[in-house]
Scaffold this motif. Structure first.
Motif, PDB file in Angstrom:
ATOM      1  N   THR A   1       0.971  -1.219  -0.031  1.00  0.00           N
ATOM      2  CA  THR A   1      -0.040  -0.002  -0.285  1.00  0.00           C
ATOM      3  C   THR A   1       0.909   1.296  -0.037  1.00  0.00           C
ATOM      4  O   THR A   1       2.140   1.234   0.324  1.00  0.00           O
ATOM      5  N   TYR A   2       0.399   2.512  -0.582  1.00  0.00           N
ATOM      6  CA  TYR A   2       1.233   3.468  -0.580  1.00  0.00           C
ATOM      7  C   TYR A   2       0.515   4.929   0.005  1.00  0.00           C
ATOM      8  O   TYR A   2      -0.832   4.714  -0.066  1.00  0.00           O
ATOM      9  N   THR A   3       1.122   5.620  -0.152  1.00  0.00           N
ATOM     10  CA  THR A   3       0.689   7.198   0.396  1.00  0.00           C
ATOM     11  C   THR A   3       1.493   8.124  -0.633  1.00  0.00           C
ATOM     12  O   THR A   3       2.699   7.988  -0.426  1.00  0.00           O
ATOM     13  N   ALA A   4       0.839   8.979  -1.422  1.00  0.00           N
ATOM     14  CA  ALA A   4       1.428   9.859  -2.078  1.00  0.00           C
ATOM     15  C   ALA A   4       0.833  11.152  -2.251  1.00  0.00           C
ATOM     16  O   ALA A   4      -0.608  11.239  -2.070  1.00  0.00           O
ATOM     17  N   THR A   5       1.305  12.182  -2.556  1.00  0.00           N
ATOM     18  CA  THR A   5       0.780  13.651  -2.662  1.00  0.00           C
ATOM     19  C   THR A   5       0.221  13.748  -3.868  1.00  0.00           C
ATOM     20  O   THR A   5      -0.990  14.595  -4.190  1.00  0.00           O
ATOM     21  N   GLY A   6       0.531  13.137  -4.959  1.00  0.00           N
ATOM     22  CA  GLY A   6      -0.212  13.189  -6.210  1.00  0.00           C
ATOM     23  C   GLY A   6      -0.495  11.902  -6.878  1.00  0.00           C
ATOM     24  O   GLY A   6      -1.164  11.263  -6.512  1.00  0.00           O
ATOM     25  N   TYR A   7      -0.133  11.730  -8.006  1.00  0.00           N
ATOM     26  CA  TYR A   7      -0.574  10.464  -8.889  1.00  0.00           C
ATOM     27  C   TYR A   7       0.614   9.793  -9.333  1.00  0.00           C
ATOM     28  O   TYR A   7       1.057   9.887 -10.153  1.00  0.00           O
ATOM     29  N   PRO A   8       1.081   8.775  -8.463  1.00  0.00           N
ATOM     30  CA  PRO A   8       2.326   8.232  -8.560  1.00  0.00           C
ATOM     31  C   PRO A   8       2.118   7.095  -9.527  1.00  0.00           C
ATOM     32  O   PRO A   8       0.943   6.503  -9.884  1.00  0.00           O
ATOM     33  N   SER A   9       3.442   6.534 -10.229  1.00  0.00           N
ATOM     34  CA  SER A   9       3.586   5.381 -10.955  1.00  0.00           C
ATOM     35  C   SER A   9       4.067   4.480  -9.859  1.00  0.00           C
ATOM     36  O   SER A   9       4.729   4.687  -8.972  1.00  0.00           O
ATOM     37  N   LEU A  10       3.694   3.357 -10.136  1.00  0.00           N
ATOM     38  CA  LEU A  10       3.989   2.261  -9.108  1.00  0.00           C
ATOM     39  C   LEU A  10       4.839   0.999  -9.732  1.00  0.00           C
ATOM     40  O   LEU A  10       4.512   0.731 -11.143  1.00  0.00           O
ATOM     41  N   PHE A  11       5.652   0.396  -8.998  1.00  0.00           N
ATOM     42  CA  PHE A  11       6.556  -0.482  -9.485  1.00  0.00           C
ATOM     43  C   PHE A  11       6.728  -1.725  -8.500  1.00  0.00           C
ATOM     44  O   PHE A  11       6.764  -1.571  -7.372  1.00  0.00           O
ATOM     45  N   TRP A  12       7.149  -2.740  -9.011  1.00  0.00           N
ATOM     46  CA  TRP A  12       7.701  -3.804  -8.362  1.00  0.00           C
ATOM     47  C   TRP A  12       8.925  -4.214  -8.842  1.00  0.00           C
ATOM     48  O   TRP A  12       9.264  -4.216 -10.203  1.00  0.00           O
ATOM     49  N   TYR A  13      10.055  -4.318  -7.895  1.00  0.00           N
ATOM     50  CA  TYR A  13      11.568  -4.722  -8.279  1.00  0.00           C
ATOM     51  C   TYR A  13      11.709  -6.195  -7.704  1.00  0.00           C
ATOM     52  O   TYR A  13      11.052  -6.353  -6.644  1.00  0.00           O
ATOM     53  N   VAL A  14      12.620  -6.695  -8.245  1.00  0.00           N
ATOM     54  CA  VAL A  14      13.199  -7.911  -7.655  1.00  0.00           C
ATOM     55  C   VAL A  14      14.800  -7.967  -7.429  1.00  0.00           C
ATOM     56  O   VAL A  14      15.479  -7.364  -8.470  1.00  0.00           O
ATOM     57  N   GLN A  15      15.042  -8.602  -6.402  1.00  0.00           N
ATOM     58  CA  GLN A  15      16.541  -8.718  -6.317  1.00  0.00           C
ATOM     59  C   GLN A  15      16.740 -10.045  -5.994  1.00  0.00           C
ATOM     60  O   GLN A  15      16.538 -10.681  -4.669  1.00  0.00           O
ATOM     61  N   TYR A  16      17.739 -10.553  -7.071  1.00  0.00           N
ATOM     62  CA  TYR A  16      18.233 -12.141  -6.675  1.00  0.00           C
ATOM     63  C   TYR A  16      19.331 -11.939  -5.797  1.00  0.00           C
ATOM     64  O   TYR A  16      20.003 -10.789  -5.860  1.00  0.00           O
ATOM     65  N   PRO A  17      19.949 -12.825  -4.839  1.00  0.00           N
ATOM     66  CA  PRO A  17      21.061 -12.746  -3.971  1.00  0.00           C
ATOM     67  C   PRO A  17      22.201 -12.350  -4.745  1.00  0.00           C
ATOM     68  O   PRO A  17      22.616 -12.850  -5.885  1.00  0.00           O
TER      69      PRO A  17
END
Lengths: 110, 116
Positions: free
Chosen positions: B24-40
């Protein structure tokens, strides 16, 4: 591959010494960022740049400075390293489609 | 200010199980949203993104839908594999104030381990 190279990849340094980390991009992007990654904190923005010689602070900028004299290079300097700056540092470039990250630099301050 | 809250985990699943990681997010405007993945031992890789309400991002069997009414961007996958074991980060970029600088605000990350 976004063409981002960080150097060095690993470094151990002593408390009180200056340290410079380098980020080099081959994509000619305007926006570049330095983040640090710590357990329990995710990634936090240290400084960013929106052009040559144009930089601004992020949320955890104390103890760090940056410089960008060329589009392709963004340097992060720890003026006098402290143990609290032991971390993994990531450089990124920013685009409307998301940010793209380098492989990271693991810095240990002893 | 902007913030992202995600399920901290760790999450441990068996292969072929269903995955949900809440964000979930809180933003002042109209954000773009992302998912990132980090492998070891690696840097972060962009997994998927959504730029406006009701957009669905998808990649490699993962999906997330931008829900403005609940300010959420939950990550799902119908059948996880051992190779999905990684840390997943939810992030937002809010360009509504001060122009498009594409700065990201991250959640703290969720460690996913998938067992055979």
């Amino acid at each position: 591959d976004a063409g981002i190279t960080q150097s060095p990849r690993h470094k151990v340094t002593e408390t009180g010494t200056p340290v410079t980390l380098r980020c080099h991009q081959t994509e000619n992007h305007r926006y570049m960022y330095w983040y640090r990654q710590d357990p329990g904190h995710g990634l936090r923005l240290i400084h960013y740049s929106y052009g040559v010689k144009d930089t601004d602070k992020g949320e955890v900028s104390d103890g760090y400075s940056v410089s960008r004299s060329k589009t392709e290079d963004f340097l992060l300097t720890l003026e006098s390293a402290t143990s609290s700056q032991t971390s993994v540092y990531f450089c990124a470039i920013g685009t409307g489609g998301g940010a793209f990250f380098g492989q990271g630099t693991r810095l240990t301050v002893v | 200010g902007n913030s992202v809250t995600q399920m901290e985990g760790p999450v441990t699943l068996s292969e072929e199980a269903f995955l949900t990681i809440n964000c979930t997010y809180t933003a002042t405007g109209y954000p773009s949203l992302f998912w990132y993945v980090q492998y070891p031992g690696e840097g972060l890789q962009l997994l998927l993104k959504a730029t406006k309400a009701d957009d669905k991002g998808s990649n490699k069997g993962f999906e997330a839908t931008y829900r403005k009414e609940t300010t959420s961007f939950h990550l799902e996958k119908g059948s996880v594999q051992v190779s999905d074991s990684a840390v997943y980060f939810c992030a937002l970029s809010d360009s509504s104030s001060g122009g498009s600088n594409y700065k990201l605000t991250f959640g703290k990350g969720t460690l996913l381990t998938v067992n055979p």
